[in-house]
Structure formats: C-alpha cells, structure tokens
Design a protein around this motif. Structure first.
Motif, PDB file in Angstrom:
ATOM      1  N   GLY A   1      -4.778   2.163  -2.572  1.00  0.00           N
ATOM      2  CA  GLY A   1      -3.777   3.079  -1.740  1.00  0.00           C
ATOM      3  C   GLY A   1      -5.360   4.545  -1.136  1.00  0.00           C
ATOM      4  O   GLY A   1      -4.673   4.682  -0.148  1.00  0.00           O
ATOM      5  N   HIS A   2      -6.459   3.414  -0.407  1.00  0.00           N
ATOM      6  CA  HIS A   2      -7.074   4.492  -0.154  1.00  0.00           C
ATOM      7  C   HIS A   2      -7.578   3.863   1.104  1.00  0.00           C
ATOM      8  O   HIS A   2      -7.772   2.494   1.892  1.00  0.00           O
TER       9      HIS A   2
ATOM     10  N   ALA B   1      -0.298   8.519  -6.625  1.00  0.00           N
ATOM     11  CA  ALA B   1      -0.923   9.851  -5.566  1.00  0.00           C
ATOM     12  C   ALA B   1      -1.717  10.529  -6.150  1.00  0.00           C
ATOM     13  O   ALA B   1      -2.371  11.409  -5.164  1.00  0.00           O
TER      14      ALA B   1
ATOM     15  N   ARG C   1       0.801  -1.360   0.217  1.00  0.00           N
ATOM     16  CA  ARG C   1      -0.049  -0.070  -0.096  1.00  0.00           C
ATOM     17  C   ARG C   1       1.360   1.356  -0.233  1.00  0.00           C
ATOM     18  O   ARG C   1       0.400   2.030  -0.515  1.00  0.00           O
ATOM     19  N   ARG C   2       1.849   1.291   0.647  1.00  0.00           N
ATOM     20  CA  ARG C   2       3.100   2.710   0.596  1.00  0.00           C
ATOM     21  C   ARG C   2       3.698   2.477  -0.960  1.00  0.00           C
ATOM     22  O   ARG C   2       3.482   3.915  -1.719  1.00  0.00           O
TER      23      ARG C   2
ATOM     24  N   LEU D   1      -5.389   9.628  -5.118  1.00  0.00           N
ATOM     25  CA  LEU D   1      -6.169  10.105  -3.278  1.00  0.00           C
ATOM     26  C   LEU D   1      -7.005  11.675  -3.513  1.00  0.00           C
ATOM     27  O   LEU D   1      -6.615  12.541  -4.238  1.00  0.00           O
TER      28      LEU D   1
ATOM     29  N   ARG E   1       0.559   4.239  -2.776  1.00  0.00           N
ATOM     30  CA  ARG E   1      -0.300   5.753  -2.369  1.00  0.00           C
ATOM     31  C   ARG E   1       1.448   6.649  -3.098  1.00  0.00           C
ATOM     32  O   ARG E   1       0.947   7.199  -2.677  1.00  0.00           O
TER      33      ARG E   1
END
Length: 408
Positions: free
Chosen positions: A138-139, A98, A90-91, A101, A94
């Motif tokens: 990523g949410h 980006a 997930r890092r 997001l 994200r």
C-alpha cells in the motif's frame, strides 16, 4: 615448424563504437522479444487466493468483500473467476491496512540506499523487489537509479541508452540546474512506483561534483541529493536508491541522503572481504567530511541481507558464520536463496514479483517469493518505526509551539 599466432586487425575507437552499437541493438531486440507484443512491461494481476494473502484475509472473506461492492469486485467478463489489476489490489490493501500507512502530516518519507562495493550481489534486484513489495503493501514508492549502467531503470521497463534524457536523471541536481528531484520523476508500469532513471550520461556527475566543490563557496557535494529529496519526502512514503558498485561521489550522496542502508551480501569470501573494505572506506571518507564541518550522520537502521544463498554449499555456510561474526545483529534473520527463478526473472527483465505463477515451477517461485516477502515485511517494520519516531518528534514540536502561543 613453429605455428604463428593468428593476428587480427587492430581495434580502434571507431571499431569499438561499432561493437557498442551492435550490442545495444541486440539488447533492444532481446528486450522487444521478451516483452512482446507491446515491447513494454505490464503489471501483474491477482486472483482471489493472492488477494487474500496480500490483505491478510481468508479467501471466503475476499469473496464476501468483493460481492459487497465497496471495493473493486474483480469481476472478469465471461469467467466465473475473479481477477484484480495491480491498481485495484493496491486499493484493497490501502483500505484494509490503513493503519500501516504513513500520516503525511506527522512523518516524512523514509529514504533507503541499497549499496555494496561489488556488482553481482543482487543489489539492483533487492532495490527493485523492495520497491515492488512495499507498493503491494500500500505504500507509494520512489525509486532512484544512480548507477550510470541503469540496471534498475531497465528492470522498470526503460532503456537507459535510448529512452532516458539527461533531465530525467539526477544529473541536473549534480550540475546545479535544479534543486529538486521532482522534475526528473516519471511513472512506471507498476502502480505505486515512480522512477528517477539512470543513463550513461550520469558518469559526468563524477566530474561535476568535485568541480563545484572547488569553485562554489560553502558547497557540500555530499548533500546535493539529500537536499534535492526534500519535496519527494513529502509525497512518497519510501524512497529507494540503487547505487553504483563503487564508493563514488554519487554513492556518497546516496548514502548521506538515506535514513537506512541495506547491503545485500552473498556468503562468498571475496564478497565478504569487499564489504569490510566498503565500510572502512565509507566511514573514513564520510567521517572526514562531517568532522570538517562539525556535523554528523546517523542512521535509523543498517541491514546486511544474505543474498544468493546456496544451502548445499559447505563453503557458503562457513562464510555465513564469518559474516554473522563480523556484523552481528545487523545481519537480518532472512536469507535470499539462490534459485533458478531469479535467473528466469532476470532474463525477462524483471523480478520474482513480475513472474506469473504459471510461468515457472510454483514451488520454486513460492520459495523465492516467500524470502522476499519476509525481507519486505522486515524493512516495512523498520520504516514504520522511523515514521513513529518522526511523528513523536512532530507532536512534541507542535505541543511546544502551542504552549508558547498560550504564554504569549
């Protein structure tokens, strides 16, 4: 000679309670066995190919970025293969995605209710995979189980009967003991997903809400959950509510709290007829509630998702056409197939996102995963559209305030 029917002892409430306790014990044993050795669910891990798919990269690009050292490397002791945890994956997502997001300064989280009049239509599974799929993009997601049966709670590794207290459900909101959902939130085994659990005690909400409606001036029972989500909308990108298979006080709350509705609907004649009844009753009840106060309710999207689709079934094909004729553009161009993989995942108290590729036929698993990936992507695009609309409204408001300050 006429045979007499075998008679069994009459069954009283105490006997039924014994049956209930025994059934609960068996469920606990099965769950412990399926989730051995720790009796807790564990999140998936990801190899280089899976990371590449998550991040929209080539495997060689993943290997390059892993060696570069700016992101978790996925180094696995005593192995030449790289493997990333869910937190690490997930890092990556994200960081690399980006732009997809939410900007918390410009847009609130979007609430989605998954609803249907009937059980057995993949409603809870759909809620769970939407949460897992969006988190993999990523949410940060909050899932709220409003069904007293607690099926979604179970999917996230929590037993409704023994591991959920009253204040860990929405019941405190319904009773008026709190005005925020946040005290009921707990973490789950899946990074990026938090849970408000359900338990049988939630049945009490069906008595508490109408009682408050009668006794409290200006009380609007249908706005309780909506108001209780205010602080959660600042923290979470998406809030997903799983509803009971009925148009109850709780279901009405969930539908009014939502900006979008997702209805899983198998191409089955009875399910199709039930869905029409659902919309008819919902619009009649809620239309009356809003008209009585000069109010209204608008949704950014209402999606009908064909679920449990068997392409080899001729009857299903006919019902599919009825559904498309009835709901038109609201029917998503995505079908969730009926597969043995779904049954396997359910038996293990999970979804297709919980299954490891080595635990089932890879081809069948990919088919099921691909369908859910497409559904998640479609929902994500709609959610991003809501954020964009909210951001535009926020920027206009900020500009108006700035102009008024200059004038003053």
């Amino acid at each position: 000679m006429q045979k007499s029917s075998p008679l069994h002892p009459l069954i009283d409430i105490a006997a039924l309670n014994a049956v209930s306790e025994h059934a609960a014990a068996v469920v606990h044993q099965v769950r412990t066995s399926m989730l051995a050795p720790h009796a807790r669910k564990s999140p998936p891990t990801f190899n280089s190919a899976q990371m590449a798919e998550l991040c929209g990269l080539e495997v060689s690009q993943v290997q390059y970025l892993a060696k570069k050292g700016e992101l978790p490397s996925g180094d696995k002791p005593d192995s030449n293969r790289r493997e990333w945890t869910l937190v690490e994956a997930r890092r990556w997502v994200r960081t690399l995605k980006a732009d997809n997001l939410r900007d918390p300064m410009l847009a609130a989280g979007v609430c989605i209710s998954v609803a249907n009049f009937k059980g057995g239509v993949s409603k809870t599974t759909t809620a769970a995979v939407l949460a897992q799929g969006l988190s993999l993009r990523g949410h940060n997601v909050l899932v709220i189980d409003t069904d007293p049966q607690g099926s979604l709670t179970t999917l996230f590794g929590v037993m409704p009967d023994t591991e959920v207290e009253e204040d860990q459900t929405i019941l405190s909101l319904c009773s008026g003991e709190t005005d925020s959902i946040m005290p009921a939130v707990r973490q789950t085994y899946w990074d990026g997903i938090d849970l408000v659990a359900a338990a049988p005690v939630l049945f009490n909400a069906e008595f508490l809400l109408p009682a408050r409606q009668k006794s409290e001036p200006d009380f609007a029972f249908w706005r309780v959950l909506d108001a209780g989500l205010d602080s959660a909308r600042e923290i979470y990108d998406v809030i997903i509510i799983d509803t009971p298979p009925s148009l109850s006080y709780i279901t009405i709350n969930a539908l009014i709290a939502a900006e979008g509705i997702v209805m899983p609907l198998p191409p089955n004649a009875l399910d199709f007829a039930s869905s029409a009844q659902f919309w008819n009753l919902f619009t009649e009840v809620c239309g009356g509630l809003f008209r009585s106060r000069g109010d209204n309710k608008k949704y950014y999207f209402v999606d009908v998702v064909l679920s449990r689709v068997d392409r080899s079934d001729a009857v299903s094909a006919a019902v599919r056409e009825w559904i498309i004729s009835a709901y038109g553009s609201k029917v998503l161009p995505i079908e969730i197939p009926k597969t043995s993989i779904a049954a396997t995942a359910s038996a293990e108290f999970g979804t297709v996102y919980d299954l490891d590729a080595s635990s089932a036929q890879a081809k069948t698993l990919k088919r099921a995963r691909d369908a859910y990936d497409q559904l998640v992507e479609y929902i994500e695009l709609q959610v991003m559209g809501v954020w964009a609309s909210n951001a535009e409204a926020m920027l206009k408001l900020q500009a108006k305030v700035a102009i008024e300050k200059v004038k003053s």
